[in-house]
Structures are given as structure tokens and as C-alpha cells.
Design a protein around this motif. Structure first.
Motif, PDB file in Angstrom:
ATOM      1  N   GLY A   1      -8.524  25.479  23.881  1.00  0.00           N
ATOM      2  CA  GLY A   1      -7.011  26.018  23.410  1.00  0.00           C
ATOM      3  C   GLY A   1      -7.162  24.593  23.050  1.00  0.00           C
ATOM      4  N   VAL A   2      -5.020  24.239  22.846  1.00  0.00           N
ATOM      5  CA  VAL A   2      -4.625  23.279  22.457  1.00  0.00           C
ATOM      6  C   VAL A   2      -3.575  23.080  23.247  1.00  0.00           C
ATOM      7  CG1 VAL A   2      -2.916  21.511  20.872  1.00  0.00           C
ATOM      8  CG2 VAL A   2      -5.150  23.394  19.287  1.00  0.00           C
ATOM      9  N   SER A   3      -3.492  22.114  24.501  1.00  0.00           N
ATOM     10  CA  SER A   3      -2.431  21.328  24.591  1.00  0.00           C
ATOM     11  C   SER A   3      -1.299  20.823  24.113  1.00  0.00           C
ATOM     12  CB  SER A   3      -2.447  20.955  26.248  1.00  0.00           C
ATOM     13  OG  SER A   3      -1.439  20.356  26.912  1.00  0.00           O
ATOM     14  N   LEU A   4       0.091  21.380  24.682  1.00  0.00           N
ATOM     15  CA  LEU A   4       1.336  21.034  23.477  1.00  0.00           C
ATOM     16  C   LEU A   4       1.962  20.111  25.469  1.00  0.00           C
ATOM     17  CD1 LEU A   4       1.823  24.126  21.678  1.00  0.00           C
ATOM     18  CD2 LEU A   4       1.666  21.484  20.578  1.00  0.00           C
ATOM     19  N   GLY A   5       1.552  19.827  26.600  1.00  0.00           N
ATOM     20  CA  GLY A   5       2.457  19.552  27.576  1.00  0.00           C
ATOM     21  C   GLY A   5       3.060  20.076  28.819  1.00  0.00           C
ATOM     22  N   LEU A   6       3.145  19.619  30.225  1.00  0.00           N
ATOM     23  CA  LEU A   6       3.137  19.726  31.241  1.00  0.00           C
ATOM     24  C   LEU A   6       5.041  19.352  31.246  1.00  0.00           C
ATOM     25  CD1 LEU A   6       0.182  19.473  32.755  1.00  0.00           C
ATOM     26  CD2 LEU A   6       0.822  21.857  32.367  1.00  0.00           C
ATOM     27  N   PHE A   7       5.662  21.448  31.849  1.00  0.00           N
ATOM     28  CA  PHE A   7       7.137  21.043  31.736  1.00  0.00           C
ATOM     29  C   PHE A   7       7.174  20.858  33.054  1.00  0.00           C
ATOM     30  CE2 PHE A   7       6.239  20.911  26.924  1.00  0.00           C
ATOM     31  CZ  PHE A   7       7.113  20.065  26.819  1.00  0.00           C
ATOM     32  N   ARG A   8       8.348  20.540  33.491  1.00  0.00           N
ATOM     33  CA  ARG A   8       8.890  20.955  34.861  1.00  0.00           C
ATOM     34  C   ARG A   8       9.992  21.558  35.008  1.00  0.00           C
ATOM     35  NH1 ARG A   8       7.071  19.180  40.185  1.00  0.00           N
ATOM     36  NH2 ARG A   8       5.767  17.295  40.285  1.00  0.00           N
ATOM     37  N   ASN A   9      10.846  21.312  34.071  1.00  0.00           N
ATOM     38  CA  ASN A   9      12.118  22.574  33.672  1.00  0.00           C
ATOM     39  C   ASN A   9      11.509  23.602  32.740  1.00  0.00           C
ATOM     40  OD1 ASN A   9      13.751  23.128  31.256  1.00  0.00           O
ATOM     41  ND2 ASN A   9      15.689  21.930  32.975  1.00  0.00           N
ATOM     42  N   LYS A  10      11.552  24.436  33.311  1.00  0.00           N
ATOM     43  CA  LYS A  10      10.947  26.354  32.980  1.00  0.00           C
ATOM     44  C   LYS A  10      11.959  26.011  30.608  1.00  0.00           C
ATOM     45  CE  LYS A  10      11.010  30.723  33.288  1.00  0.00           C
ATOM     46  NZ  LYS A  10      11.634  32.318  34.501  1.00  0.00           N
ATOM     47  N   GLU A  11      13.246  25.850  30.602  1.00  0.00           N
ATOM     48  CA  GLU A  11      13.851  25.896  29.661  1.00  0.00           C
ATOM     49  C   GLU A  11      13.514  25.318  28.836  1.00  0.00           C
ATOM     50  OE1 GLU A  11      15.449  25.404  32.415  1.00  0.00           O
ATOM     51  OE2 GLU A  11      16.284  27.732  32.695  1.00  0.00           O
ATOM     52  N   SER A  12      12.908  23.745  28.788  1.00  0.00           N
ATOM     53  CA  SER A  12      12.115  23.594  27.810  1.00  0.00           C
ATOM     54  C   SER A  12      10.776  23.409  27.619  1.00  0.00           C
ATOM     55  CB  SER A  12      12.312  21.854  28.962  1.00  0.00           C
ATOM     56  OG  SER A  12      12.810  20.982  29.280  1.00  0.00           O
ATOM     57  N   ALA A  13       9.920  24.229  28.500  1.00  0.00           N
ATOM     58  CA  ALA A  13       8.616  24.757  27.982  1.00  0.00           C
ATOM     59  C   ALA A  13       8.982  25.945  27.119  1.00  0.00           C
ATOM     60  CB  ALA A  13       7.891  25.094  29.400  1.00  0.00           C
ATOM     61  N   TYR A  14       9.392  27.083  27.658  1.00  0.00           N
ATOM     62  CA  TYR A  14      10.188  28.484  27.001  1.00  0.00           C
ATOM     63  C   TYR A  14      10.897  27.569  25.320  1.00  0.00           C
ATOM     64  CZ  TYR A  14       8.063  31.017  29.527  1.00  0.00           C
ATOM     65  OH  TYR A  14       7.155  32.207  30.790  1.00  0.00           O
ATOM     66  N   GLY A  15      11.917  26.676  25.226  1.00  0.00           N
ATOM     67  CA  GLY A  15      11.883  25.989  24.047  1.00  0.00           C
ATOM     68  C   GLY A  15      11.325  25.698  23.277  1.00  0.00           C
ATOM     69  N   LEU A  16      10.980  24.784  23.586  1.00  0.00           N
ATOM     70  CA  LEU A  16       9.184  24.743  22.411  1.00  0.00           C
ATOM     71  C   LEU A  16       8.134  25.255  22.181  1.00  0.00           C
ATOM     72  CD1 LEU A  16       7.182  22.130  21.461  1.00  0.00           C
ATOM     73  CD2 LEU A  16       5.619  21.855  23.689  1.00  0.00           C
ATOM     74  N   ARG A  17       7.871  26.467  22.989  1.00  0.00           N
ATOM     75  CA  ARG A  17       7.352  27.482  22.453  1.00  0.00           C
ATOM     76  C   ARG A  17       7.791  28.010  21.506  1.00  0.00           C
ATOM     77  NH1 ARG A  17       5.698  32.903  26.505  1.00  0.00           N
ATOM     78  NH2 ARG A  17       5.119  34.396  24.566  1.00  0.00           N
ATOM     79  N   LYS A  18       9.148  28.327  21.334  1.00  0.00           N
ATOM     80  CA  LYS A  18       9.105  29.382  20.796  1.00  0.00           C
ATOM     81  C   LYS A  18       9.798  28.413  18.942  1.00  0.00           C
ATOM     82  CE  LYS A  18      13.834  30.592  19.428  1.00  0.00           C
ATOM     83  NZ  LYS A  18      15.792  31.439  19.794  1.00  0.00           N
ATOM     84  N   GLN A  19       9.601  27.385  19.419  1.00  0.00           N
ATOM     85  CA  GLN A  19       9.703  25.875  18.195  1.00  0.00           C
ATOM     86  C   GLN A  19       8.428  26.349  17.375  1.00  0.00           C
ATOM     87  OE1 GLN A  19      10.741  22.020  18.305  1.00  0.00           O
ATOM     88  NE2 GLN A  19      12.310  22.906  20.395  1.00  0.00           N
ATOM     89  N   VAL A  20       7.301  26.008  18.227  1.00  0.00           N
ATOM     90  CA  VAL A  20       5.942  26.658  16.945  1.00  0.00           C
ATOM     91  C   VAL A  20       5.789  27.464  16.998  1.00  0.00           C
ATOM     92  CG1 VAL A  20       3.169  26.294  18.035  1.00  0.00           C
ATOM     93  CG2 VAL A  20       5.531  24.189  19.234  1.00  0.00           C
ATOM     94  N   GLU A  21       6.185  28.476  17.669  1.00  0.00           N
ATOM     95  CA  GLU A  21       6.135  30.458  17.153  1.00  0.00           C
ATOM     96  C   GLU A  21       6.409  30.451  15.481  1.00  0.00           C
ATOM     97  OE1 GLU A  21       5.099  32.493  21.124  1.00  0.00           O
ATOM     98  OE2 GLU A  21       7.266  33.055  20.305  1.00  0.00           O
ATOM     99  N   GLU A  22       7.383  29.407  15.148  1.00  0.00           N
ATOM    100  CA  GLU A  22       8.211  29.577  14.090  1.00  0.00           C
ATOM    101  C   GLU A  22       7.779  28.632  13.110  1.00  0.00           C
ATOM    102  OE1 GLU A  22      11.307  27.263  13.981  1.00  0.00           O
ATOM    103  OE2 GLU A  22      12.618  28.785  15.441  1.00  0.00           O
ATOM    104  N   PHE A  23       6.472  28.283  13.059  1.00  0.00           N
ATOM    105  CA  PHE A  23       4.874  27.807  11.965  1.00  0.00           C
ATOM    106  C   PHE A  23       4.029  29.157  12.242  1.00  0.00           C
ATOM    107  CE2 PHE A  23       7.563  24.503  13.342  1.00  0.00           C
ATOM    108  CZ  PHE A  23       7.869  23.989  12.211  1.00  0.00           C
TER     109      PHE A  23
END
Length: 222
Positions: free
Chosen positions: A149-171
Motif C-alpha cells: 500500500g502507500v502511506s500518506l502520513g500519520l496525524f494526531r488530529n482527526k480532522e486533518s486526516a480525514y481532510g487529506l483523505r478527501k483531497q486525495v479521493e478527488e483524483f
């Protein structure tokens, strides 16, 4: 009278021959004697074999002492405190071992944003290049259940993690967020000789450590 004398001599010689033959007949081997009053059987020592060998009491004692269960004292949050108890175990002549246990608290510690494992390393590389072209920091996971798989990073903040997920899924890239729960380490001291650990002996070894308890558990000591 002469014939009576010869008859007596002949008879004595005949008895002597018969007696001599009986003395040299082979004696039948006796292997067992059944006792009518019970079911026991008397065996010759030469036939008893291993059944009459002395019992190794020391071996039997080890089996009874060790068994499959041991006493464990803990939990200690500090390794040094656990080592002090381990030293007291050794001081009274018992066998101890320290075990480290990772305990999940159930509280989320980090959020791991990642692309699920690809079918092959080549496909994982293509996904990595696509993400890096889009300016997303990422790397291929090479070990564990998420390998390829491919790692995009570890986040302590839940909103930051799910915000990145939304950005990547747009592609058009599938992304998941793995919640990594917080854990803590506990230190336990395992003691083999269960039968020797009376309540008084446990109190002596515990030496005033009020926050620990003794539990019977499966042995890990070899």
C-alpha cells in the motif's frame, strides 16, 4: 534266604535310579501366581522389568511444581519496580521472569492515512508516482498487513486526516484512514513455583507494593 537278599538289593537299586531321575528333571518356569481373593498377580523379579525401578521423585516434583500455570505479579508501570520484585523472587530461591505487556487503552492516538495494498509492487509504484505528481508526501509500505500500500502520513488530529483523505479521493485514488489506538506498557513478574507461593510468601515478595495483584496464568518460563 539268598533270593530274599537279592530281591532287597535289586529293589533298593531300582528306587535309587528312580530318585536320581527325578532330581534331574527340568523344573517348569513359574511366571505368575493368581491370588483367588483379589485381582493382584505375583510376578518374578526378573519378569517385572521397568515396573520395579525406583521412581525419580525429583522429576515428579518438577512436573507438579511447574505444571502449566504460574503466578504473575503486577502490573507495574515502572520497569525498575518490577525488577526489584524479580530480585526478591530470586532472593528466596524461586524462579522468576519479567514480561512486558502492551495494553490497548481504546483511546485513538493517531490516524494513519493510506492507500490500501495494491495487487503488485508495480501497481504500488504507479500509485506512488501519481500521488507525488500531485504533491502529496507519500511512500510505499513494505511490511505488515498493509504491505504494497502507500502511506500518506500519520496525524494526531482527526480532522486533518480525514481532510487529506478527501483531497486525495478527488483524483480517483482510493484512500482509507486507520485509527491507531493508544497503548501503554505493563510489567509483570512471573513465578514458576506455584505450590511454594503461600499467601505469606507472596506478601514477603510483594514487600509493601500495594498497587499490584497476583494472578494465576499460563506459564511462559521455559
Amino acid at each position: 534266604m539268598r533270593w530274599i537278599f537279592f530281591s532287597l538289593v535289586f529293589g533298593n537299586l531300582l528306587l535309587l535310579v528312580v530318585f536320581w531321575q527325578k532330581q534331574h528333571e527340568p523344573v517348569a518356569d513359574v511366571t505368575a501366581l493368581e491370588i483367588p481373593g483379589n485381582s493382584r498377580t505375583l510376578l518374578l523379579v526378573s519378569e517385572a522389568g521397568d515396573s520395579l525401578r525406583p521412581v525419580d521423585k525429583s522429576s515428579r516434583q518438577v512436573v507438579r511444581e511447574r505444571g502449566d500455570m504460574c503466578y504473575a505479579a503486577g502490573p507495574y508501570a515502572d520497569e525498575l519496580d518490577a525488577r526489584h520484585l524479580l530480585a526478591r523472587v530470586a532472593a528466596v530461591g524461586l524462579t522468576g521472569k519479567m514480561n512486558i505487556v502492551e495494553v490497548q487503552t481504546g483511546e485513538p492516538a493517531e490516524y494513519w492515512v493510506h492507500v490500501p495494498p495494491r495487487a503488485t509492487r508495480e501497481e504500488a509504484l504507479r500509485t506512488l508516482k501519481e500521488l507525488q505528481k500531485r504533491k502529496f508526501d507519500s511512500y510505499i509500505i513494505t511490511q505488515g498487513e498493509l504491505a504494497e500500500g502507500v502511506s500518506l502520513g500519520l496525524f494526531r488530529n482527526k480532522e486533518s486526516a480525514y481532510g487529506l483523505r478527501k483531497q486525495v479521493e478527488e483524483f480517483g485514488v482510493p484512500v482509507e484512514v486507520l485509527v491507531v489506538n493508544e497503548s501503554r506498557r505493563e510489567f509483570w513478574v512471573e513465578v514458576v513455583e506455584v505450590t511454594q507461593l503461600s499467601e505469606r510468601m507472596r506478601e514477603r515478595i510483594q514487600a509493601g507494593d500495594a498497587d499490584i495483584r497476583w494472578e494465576l496464568t499460563a506459564c511462559t518460563v521455559q
